[in-house]
Design an enzyme around this catalytic site. Structure first.
Site, short mmCIF file in Angstrom:
data_model
loop_
_atom_site.label_atom_id
_atom_site.label_comp_id
_atom_site.label_asym_id
_atom_site.label_seq_id
_atom_site.Cartn_x
_atom_site.Cartn_y
_atom_site.Cartn_z
N ARG A 1 -69.89 -43.04 -18.47
CA ARG A 1 -69.61 -41.76 -17.86
C ARG A 1 -70.55 -41.11 -18.77
O ARG A 1 -71.09 -40.00 -18.16
CB ARG A 1 -68.03 -41.36 -18.32
CG ARG A 1 -67.02 -41.97 -17.44
CD ARG A 1 -65.64 -41.70 -17.85
NE ARG A 1 -65.43 -40.21 -18.24
CZ ARG A 1 -64.60 -40.06 -19.14
NH1 ARG A 1 -63.99 -40.73 -19.81
NH2 ARG A 1 -64.40 -38.73 -19.56
N HIS B 1 -52.80 -36.96 -31.88
CA HIS B 1 -54.38 -37.03 -31.59
C HIS B 1 -55.02 -35.77 -31.51
O HIS B 1 -54.33 -34.77 -31.04
CB HIS B 1 -54.65 -37.84 -30.21
CG HIS B 1 -55.80 -38.07 -29.65
ND1 HIS B 1 -56.44 -38.96 -30.28
CD2 HIS B 1 -56.47 -36.97 -28.91
CE1 HIS B 1 -57.80 -38.76 -29.52
NE2 HIS B 1 -57.85 -37.73 -28.86
N ASP C 1 -61.77 -48.77 -21.53
CA ASP C 1 -62.18 -47.45 -21.90
C ASP C 1 -63.44 -47.47 -22.55
O ASP C 1 -64.36 -46.57 -22.13
CB ASP C 1 -61.11 -46.56 -22.74
CG ASP C 1 -61.56 -45.22 -23.15
OD1 ASP C 1 -61.67 -44.34 -22.09
OD2 ASP C 1 -61.88 -44.94 -24.32
N SER D 1 -58.45 -41.65 -20.46
CA SER D 1 -58.94 -42.10 -21.48
C SER D 1 -58.49 -41.87 -23.01
O SER D 1 -58.05 -42.80 -23.78
CB SER D 1 -60.26 -41.72 -21.71
OG SER D 1 -61.12 -41.82 -23.03
N LYS E 1 -55.51 -44.99 -25.11
CA LYS E 1 -55.68 -45.40 -26.30
C LYS E 1 -54.45 -45.11 -27.29
O LYS E 1 -54.08 -45.90 -28.01
CB LYS E 1 -56.76 -44.73 -26.81
CG LYS E 1 -57.98 -45.19 -26.60
CD LYS E 1 -59.48 -44.75 -26.94
CE LYS E 1 -59.58 -43.37 -26.04
NZ LYS E 1 -61.19 -42.82 -26.38
N1 URA Z 1 -62.41 -38.55 -25.68
C1 URA Z 1 -61.87 -39.64 -25.37
O1 URA Z 1 -61.43 -40.56 -26.01
N2 URA Z 1 -62.14 -39.76 -24.09
C2 URA Z 1 -62.84 -38.73 -23.34
O2 URA Z 1 -63.13 -39.23 -22.06
C3 URA Z 1 -63.31 -37.80 -23.78
C4 URA Z 1 -63.03 -37.49 -25.30
#
Ligand code: URA
Length: 434
Positions: free
Chosen positions: A168, A82, A161, A183, A187
């Site tokens: 947010r 990632h 999320d 977050s 994923k």
């Molecule tokens: N990328 C994400 O997937 N989540 C965040 O909170 C910030 C950047």
């Protein structure tokens, strides 16, 4: 349990337990807890932080808010990488077929671009006919038959999320390390990864502007992964200037093809090899990282990685004539040089400004669903540390519109800082955290 009491507890700097976190996330996902209470909790977290246990509970609660993927077709550990996002970052496009060429199945779910960083899916759509909306059955077939897939998300992963991130975004609570870490990690975990290499970008073009913040975020994510029995490595890499030379969809595909053919810019190749070799060891496919690095380098140099890439493009409906001859990919009408106004050394090449230049040409989108122009972008010719004479080409602007070219010029003017003093080249990898 009442949301009010949990907000108060967090505001007082106390840690919530597993049940309390689950109550908040479940309630919020089901619309039983309203946005205003969740915003208050997020702000309390912003100021008070979270303990490592709390952050792991939050991650698990978010994973459990939706579907999860299992990769039964992969016998060994499922490896994934990632990137926290940068300008010119086409690492996954090179890495995925390269891993498959080494015999390691690689099925990656990617996203579209938003803002100044491009998305892997958009870039891949530069190939005529390339499909990113594969069904779970098609993905499974491709993993079994050729060992590699780059696709969009197939399942409703981590709906909590999606909701929380949007909240947010409008309540000034994005920049909280535990919220970002949970977050991202939720994923990755929901998409079935056992071994994860995180490419945490640091610098002007990145989410994390300072090494200190990037270290904190990396440590938080590695800690979450380990608590949840995942094998973790974070590679902290430089994003002061763009990665490689090309910024823009089809331009980045061309550069990825070059790199898969054993050519391409040194920084991109190096980052791919570093991330790939850590993945091989972390996934227990090899036991020596240096040897894994050399093995991957050979697969770039002997054409095997490029062959695998062609198999992937073909299996996903793309036209491999465009791999053999990248000149067939979408192209901009005009290619305009941007030149140095005086002699000197490139002291700075601001990745964010280059990203904005590419955006102003139409390579990216301001908001979800905006159309993008696949052929346009910036081709960087000189990078930090390079010596230039007056009039030398610093970059080329690939454009389809004169007005947009002027906007891009203005951004490039801001991006390049020339100095009389000699400048060192920037390092690529700052640190590895495991
Ligand atoms: N990328 C994400 O997937 N989540 C965040 O909170 C910030 C950047």
């Amino acid at each position: 349990m009442k949301a009010y009491d949990l907000i108060l507890k967090k505001r007082q700097g106390l840690a919530l337990n597993k049940e309390e976190i689950e109550f908040l996330i479940e309630g919020y996902t089901k619309d039983e807890i309203p946005d205003y209470q969740m915003s208050a909790w997020a702000m309390a977290v912003f100021f008070q932080g979270m303990t490592p246990e709390e952050t792991a509970y939050l991650t698990t609660a978010m994973v459990n808010s939706g579907e999860t993927l299992a990769w039964n077709e992969i016998a060994g550990k499922v490896v994934d990488k990632h990137s926290t996002g940068g300008v010119g970052d086409k690492t996954s496009i090179v890495l995925a077929p390269l891993m498959a060429a080494a015999g390691i199945p690689f099925a990656k779910m990617s996203g579209r671009g938003l803002g100044h960083t491009g998305g892997t899916l958009d870039k891949l759509e530069s190939f005529q006919g390339f499909r990113i909306d594969l069904s779970r059955e098609e993905i499974s077939k491709n993993v079994n038959e050729i060992g590699v897939v780059l696709s969009g998300q197939t399942a409703d992963l981590v709906p909590a999320d999606g909701k929380l991130y949007a909240l947010r975004d409008v309540t000034a609570t994005v920049e909280s390390i535990p919220l970002i870490a949970s977050s991202i990690m939720s994923k990755k975990i929901a998409s079935g990864a056992d071994a994860i290499v995180l490419d945490v970008k640091v610098g002007k073009g990145a989410f994390m502007k300072s090494l200190d913040d990037a270290v904190k975020l990396s440590e938080a994510m590695v800690d979450i992964g380990k608590r949840l029995d995942r094998s973790m490595t974070a590679v902290l890499s430089q994003m002061e200037e763009p990665l490689g030379n090309m910024v823009g969809n089809a331009l980045e595909i061309k550069e990825a093809i070059d790199t898969l053919a054993g050519k391409g810019p040194e920084d991109l190749r190096e980052l791919v090899l570093v991330i790939g070799s850590y993945l091989m060891v972390l996934g227990e496919y090899r036991d020596n990282r240096e040897a894994a690095y050399e093995e991957l380098a050979l697969l770039l140099d002997n054409g095997k990685a490029l062959e695998k890439f062609k198999e992937m493009v073909k299996a996903q409906g793309g036209d491999i004539a465009e791999v053999d001859n990248p000149e067939l990919l979408p192209k901009a009408k005009d290619v305009i040089p941007f030149t140095a106004s005086r002699a000197g050394y490139v002291a700075e090449l601001d990745a964010l400004a280059v990203g904005r230049a590419a955006m102003s040409l139409g390579a990216g989108r301001q908001k979800k669903g905006d159309p993008i122009d696949l052929g346009v972008g910036i081709e960087v010719v000189r990078k930090t540390g390079d010596m230039v004479a007056e009039g030398d080409v610093l970059a080329y602007i690939h454009s389809n519109d004169e007005k947009k070219t002027i906007e891009a010029m203005k951004e490039l003017d801001l991006a390049y800082v020339l100095s009389e003093k000699e400048q060192e080249k920037l390092p690529l990898v700052y640190r590895i955290i495991q």
